[in-house]
Design an enzyme around this catalytic site. Structure first.
Site, PDB file in Angstrom:
ATOM      1  CG  HIS A 124      17.653 -36.868  19.223  1.00  0.00           C
ATOM      2  ND1 HIS A 124      18.076 -35.667  18.260  1.00  0.00           N
ATOM      3  CD2 HIS A 124      18.253 -37.840  18.583  1.00  0.00           C
ATOM      4  CE1 HIS A 124      18.656 -36.199  17.298  1.00  0.00           C
ATOM      5  NE2 HIS A 124      18.624 -37.316  17.628  1.00  0.00           N
ATOM      6  CE  LYS A 185      25.874 -35.229   5.224  1.00  0.00           C
ATOM      7  NZ  LYS A 185      26.422 -36.126   6.480  1.00  0.00           N
ATOM      8  CG  ASP A 211      19.914 -29.756  14.451  1.00  0.00           C
ATOM      9  OD1 ASP A 211      18.851 -30.364  14.671  1.00  0.00           O
ATOM     10  OD2 ASP A 211      21.124 -30.279  14.045  1.00  0.00           O
ATOM     11  N   GLY A 217      29.028 -29.777  17.274  1.00  0.00           N
ATOM     12  CA  GLY A 217      29.284 -28.473  16.027  1.00  0.00           C
ATOM     13  C   GLY A 217      29.549 -28.904  14.805  1.00  0.00           C
TER      14      GLY A 217
HETATM   15  C1  R5P Z   1      20.870 -35.139  14.813  1.00  0.00           C
HETATM   16  O1  R5P Z   1      20.343 -35.932  14.669  1.00  0.00           O
HETATM   17  C2  R5P Z   1      20.783 -34.015  15.804  1.00  0.00           C
HETATM   18  O2  R5P Z   1      19.503 -33.273  15.076  1.00  0.00           O
HETATM   19  C3  R5P Z   1      21.757 -33.179  15.455  1.00  0.00           C
HETATM   20  O3  R5P Z   1      22.007 -32.443  13.843  1.00  0.00           O
HETATM   21  C4  R5P Z   1      23.041 -33.648  15.927  1.00  0.00           C
HETATM   22  O4  R5P Z   1      22.787 -34.144  17.256  1.00  0.00           O
HETATM   23  C5  R5P Z   1      24.096 -32.364  16.088  1.00  0.00           C
HETATM   24  O5  R5P Z   1      25.367 -33.139  16.656  1.00  0.00           O
HETATM   25  P1  R5P Z   1      26.564 -32.350  16.235  1.00  0.00           P
HETATM   26  O6  R5P Z   1      26.807 -31.012  16.755  1.00  0.00           O
HETATM   27  O7  R5P Z   1      27.777 -33.288  16.965  1.00  0.00           O
HETATM   28  O8  R5P Z   1      27.149 -32.445  14.873  1.00  0.00           O
END
Ligand code: R5P
Length: 286
Positions: A124, A185, A211, A217
Site C-alpha cells: 500500500h 472529489k 485500485d 468497497g
Molecule cells: C486507499 O488509499 C486505498 O488505495 C483504497 O482505496 C482503500 O483502501 C479502499 O478501501 P475501501 O474499499 O474500504 O473503501
C-alpha cells in the site's frame, strides 16, 4: 525450493513450475485448542527456500511463517525468504493516534530476524521498507490487470479512485492504448459531494477503475454510482488485493459494477488474475 503456506498451495505450485524449482513438502495441522502445527517433510539442508504465504487469514499466516522459519533454520536451510503477496498489517504504517503501534514496523522487526528477505506485491505504501533490516522486494501486478482486459472493453477509459493512485491507471491505459484519468472529489455543500473524472467525459465509455485494495468497497461503490450517473457504459472495478470485507462485493454490484476482479495475492471470490509470474520474476531477478 518453494514452500507453499497452508493457504497458498496452488500459487506455490505455479511459481515452482515457472521457476523449475522443487516443491517442499510440508504438513499442516491445527491442534484442538486452535494452535498451529507445521512439519517440514522434505530435505531442505543447504537449500534456498522461498515460503509463499498469502496472508488473507493473517493471524494464522503470521504464526505459520514464524513456525516454518524456525523449522527450516533447524533443518539446515541455507537461506529462508518470505513471499507474502499481500502483506498483512501494512496499512497500519504510521501512528494515527497516540498509544498505537506501527503494526507493520513491529512485524518488520520480527520478519527481519527470521527471514533473509521479504517479497511482496503492490504494498500500500512503499515507505514501509524502512521497517525491514533485510531486503524488502516488491513486484507490480497492475500490468497483469491491464493485460487481462485487452480486447475485453469497448472504447475504454481507465480511472483511479484518487490522484495518488493515478500511476496505476496510467500503466493500465498504456496497455489498453486508451485514455486515463483520476476521480476528483468536489464538495458542493456541507452535506453534498460530487465525484467525477478530473478531465475526461466518460459518457458512453466502458470504464475500468483500478485500485490497489478493495476493502469495504466504500471507495469503489461511491465512484461507480457517480460514474453510472455520468453515463458510463460498462463499469469494471479491478484491484490487486481483493479483501472484500463483509458485503463489499454485493455493495459494488448494487452500485452498478458489471464486473469486479482482483488477483490471487488475497484469495477471494474474484481472484481470477494470478500473480504467479510477478512472483517468479522477482525471485528470478534477485
Ligand atoms: C486507499 O488509499 C486505498 O488505495 C483504497 O482505496 C482503500 O483502501 C479502499 O478501501 P475501501 O474499499 O474500504 O473503501
Amino acid at each position: 525450493m518453494i514452500l507453499p503456506g497452508c493457504n497458498s498451495q496452488d500459487l506455490g505450485y505455479r511459481v515452482s513450475k515457472l521457476l523449475n524449482a522443487e516443491m517442499c513438502r510440508v504438513e499442516f495441522k491445527r491442534f484442538p485448542d486452535g494452535e498451529l502445527y507445521v512439519r517440514v517433510l522434505s530435505d531442505v539442508k543447504d537449500r534456498d527456500v522461498y515460503v509463499i504465504s498469502t496472508q488473507h487469514n493473517q493471524n494464522d499466516a503470521i504464526v505459520e511463517s514464524i513456525l516454518i522459519s524456525d523449522a527450516l533454520e533447524d533443518e539446515g536451510a541455507n537461506t529462508i525468504h518470505l513471499v507474502a503477496p499481500y502483506l498483512a498489517y501494512a496499512r497500519q504504517d504510521k501512528k494515527f493516534n497516540k498509544g498505537e503501534p506501527i503494526s507493520i514496523r513491529a512485524l518488520g522487526k520480527m520478519y527481519s530476524h527470521i527471514y533473509d528477505s521479504i517479497y511482496t506485491v503492490n504494498p500500500h505504501e512503499t515507505h514501509i521498507e524502512s521497517f525491514f533490516t533485510v531486503p524488502f522486494i516488491y513486484g507490480d501486478a497492475i500490468p497483469k490487470i491491464g493485460k487481462y482486459f485487452l480486447n475485453k472493453l469497448n472504447n475504454p477509459v481507465v480511472l483511479s479512485p484518487d490522484k495518488g493512485a493515478v500511476k496505476m491507471a496510467k500503466t493500465v491505459s498504456e496497455i489498453l492504448n486508451c485514455e486515463y484519468d483520476y476521480l476528483e472529489k468536489v464538495r458542493l455543500s456541507p452535506t453534498e459531494i460530487k465525484i467525477h473524472p478530473k478531465n475526461l467525459d466518460v459518457n458512453g465509455n466502458d470504464v475500468l477503475i483500478v485500485d490497489d485494495i478493495i476493502s469495504t468497497g466504500g471507495t469503489m461503490a461511491t465512484a461507480i454510482k457517480m460514474l453510472k450517473e455520468s453515463g458510463a457504459n460498462k463499469i469494471v472495478a479491478a484491484c490487486v488485493h481483493p479483501l472484500l470485507i463483509g458485503d463489499a462485493l454485493n455493495k459494488l454490484y448494487m452500485a452498478g459494477a458489471n464486473e469486479v476482479i482482483g488477483t490471487d495475492t488475497y484469495i477471494s471470490e474474484v481472484s481470477r488474475i494470478s500473480v504467479d509470474t510477478v512472483i517468479a520474476n522477482m525471485i528470478k531477478n534477485e
